[in-house]
Scaffold this motif. Sequence first.
Motif, PDB file in Angstrom:
ATOM      1  N   LEU A  44       0.835  -1.202   0.000  1.00 43.14           N
ATOM      2  CA  LEU A  44       0.000   0.000   0.000  1.00 43.14           C
ATOM      3  C   LEU A  44       0.867   1.248   0.000  1.00 43.14           C
ATOM      4  O   LEU A  44       1.982   1.244   0.522  1.00 43.14           O
ATOM      5  CB  LEU A  44      -0.886   0.018   1.247  1.00 43.14           C
ATOM      6  N   PRO A  45       0.341   2.335  -0.542  1.00 39.15           N
ATOM      7  CA  PRO A  45       1.046   3.604  -0.415  1.00 39.15           C
ATOM      8  C   PRO A  45       0.854   4.177   0.986  1.00 39.15           C
ATOM      9  O   PRO A  45      -0.125   3.858   1.663  1.00 39.15           O
ATOM     10  CB  PRO A  45       0.381   4.486  -1.468  1.00 39.15           C
ATOM     11  N   VAL A  46       1.793   5.015   1.404  1.00 36.92           N
ATOM     12  CA  VAL A  46       1.697   5.712   2.687  1.00 36.92           C
ATOM     13  C   VAL A  46       1.906   7.195   2.402  1.00 36.92           C
ATOM     14  O   VAL A  46       2.911   7.588   1.810  1.00 36.92           O
ATOM     15  CB  VAL A  46       2.752   5.195   3.689  1.00 36.92           C
ATOM     16  N   MET A  47       0.964   8.010   2.818  1.00 38.93           N
ATOM     17  CA  MET A  47       1.001   9.450   2.596  1.00 38.93           C
ATOM     18  C   MET A  47       1.566  10.117   3.839  1.00 38.93           C
ATOM     19  O   MET A  47       0.886  10.222   4.849  1.00 38.93           O
ATOM     20  CB  MET A  47      -0.415   9.942   2.293  1.00 38.93           C
ATOM     21  N   GLN A  48       2.829  10.556   3.770  1.00 40.79           N
ATOM     22  CA  GLN A  48       3.493  11.162   4.926  1.00 40.79           C
ATOM     23  C   GLN A  48       3.681  12.659   4.650  1.00 40.79           C
ATOM     24  O   GLN A  48       4.463  13.046   3.783  1.00 40.79           O
ATOM     25  CB  GLN A  48       4.836  10.487   5.179  1.00 40.79           C
ATOM     26  N   LYS A  72       5.085  12.898   1.026  1.00 40.91           N
ATOM     27  CA  LYS A  72       5.905  11.902   0.342  1.00 40.91           C
ATOM     28  C   LYS A  72       5.199  10.556   0.430  1.00 40.91           C
ATOM     29  O   LYS A  72       4.619  10.224   1.456  1.00 40.91           O
ATOM     30  CB  LYS A  72       7.293  11.813   0.990  1.00 40.91           C
ATOM     31  N   ASN A  73       5.265   9.792  -0.652  1.00 42.47           N
ATOM     32  CA  ASN A  73       4.732   8.435  -0.641  1.00 42.47           C
ATOM     33  C   ASN A  73       5.834   7.522  -0.120  1.00 42.47           C
ATOM     34  O   ASN A  73       6.765   7.183  -0.838  1.00 42.47           O
ATOM     35  CB  ASN A  73       4.288   8.010  -2.041  1.00 42.47           C
ATOM     36  N   LEU A  79       0.593   6.057  -5.093  1.00 41.95           N
ATOM     37  CA  LEU A  79      -0.429   6.749  -4.303  1.00 41.95           C
ATOM     38  C   LEU A  79      -1.356   7.503  -5.246  1.00 41.95           C
ATOM     39  O   LEU A  79      -0.899   8.292  -6.072  1.00 41.95           O
ATOM     40  CB  LEU A  79       0.237   7.726  -3.336  1.00 41.95           C
ATOM     41  N   VAL A  80      -2.651   7.239  -5.115  1.00 44.16           N
ATOM     42  CA  VAL A  80      -3.646   7.914  -5.940  1.00 44.16           C
ATOM     43  C   VAL A  80      -4.573   8.704  -5.022  1.00 44.16           C
ATOM     44  O   VAL A  80      -5.271   8.131  -4.191  1.00 44.16           O
ATOM     45  CB  VAL A  80      -4.465   6.903  -6.777  1.00 44.16           C
ATOM     46  N   VAL A  81      -4.557  10.024  -5.170  1.00 42.37           N
ATOM     47  CA  VAL A  81      -5.462  10.889  -4.406  1.00 42.37           C
ATOM     48  C   VAL A  81      -6.729  11.021  -5.243  1.00 42.37           C
ATOM     49  O   VAL A  81      -6.707  11.572  -6.337  1.00 42.37           O
ATOM     50  CB  VAL A  81      -4.827  12.270  -4.135  1.00 42.37           C
TER      51      VAL A  81
END
Length: 154
Positions: A44-48, A72-73, A79-81
């Motif tokens: 999974l992506p992580v949105m930091q 940062k991913n 990562l898809v917003v």
Amino acid sequence: MKKVLLILTIAAISFTSCKDNAANKVNSDNVAKAEQRDEAAKQLPVMQFEETEFDFGNIPQGQTVEKVFKFKNTGDAPLVVTDAKSSCGCTIPQKPEAPVAPGETGEILVKYNGSGRNAVTKTVTITANTEKGTEQLRIKAFVEPKDAPAQPKA
């Protein structure tokens, strides 16, 4: 007697038809593909974010201000917003349109039009393909009414 014979015949047929071992019918290629799919689903992506809250301080009523929230991913997948919504119409977020690859950075621009009076706090909810599914950003400001004297900065 006919019923007993019929029941015995049905029982004999059902027991003899189950001689095949179900484990022999499993395709090992399908098992390998399923394992790969399951592993990929765990990535999974992580949105930091560098920061999730910003205070504009004192601003005159009606003045438009904006803040760029950088992130940062840090995950293992793109990562898809999918959406960015604010708690009111006076705050407008702009999300990135392209996916953000692992290790890459992105930005969300938040514009606030300076409406309201006194202390205001606005929330922006980001919807993305992260484990939680949503992230929140906050902006604050002290909006000085046009007809009032300036307030000292705290």
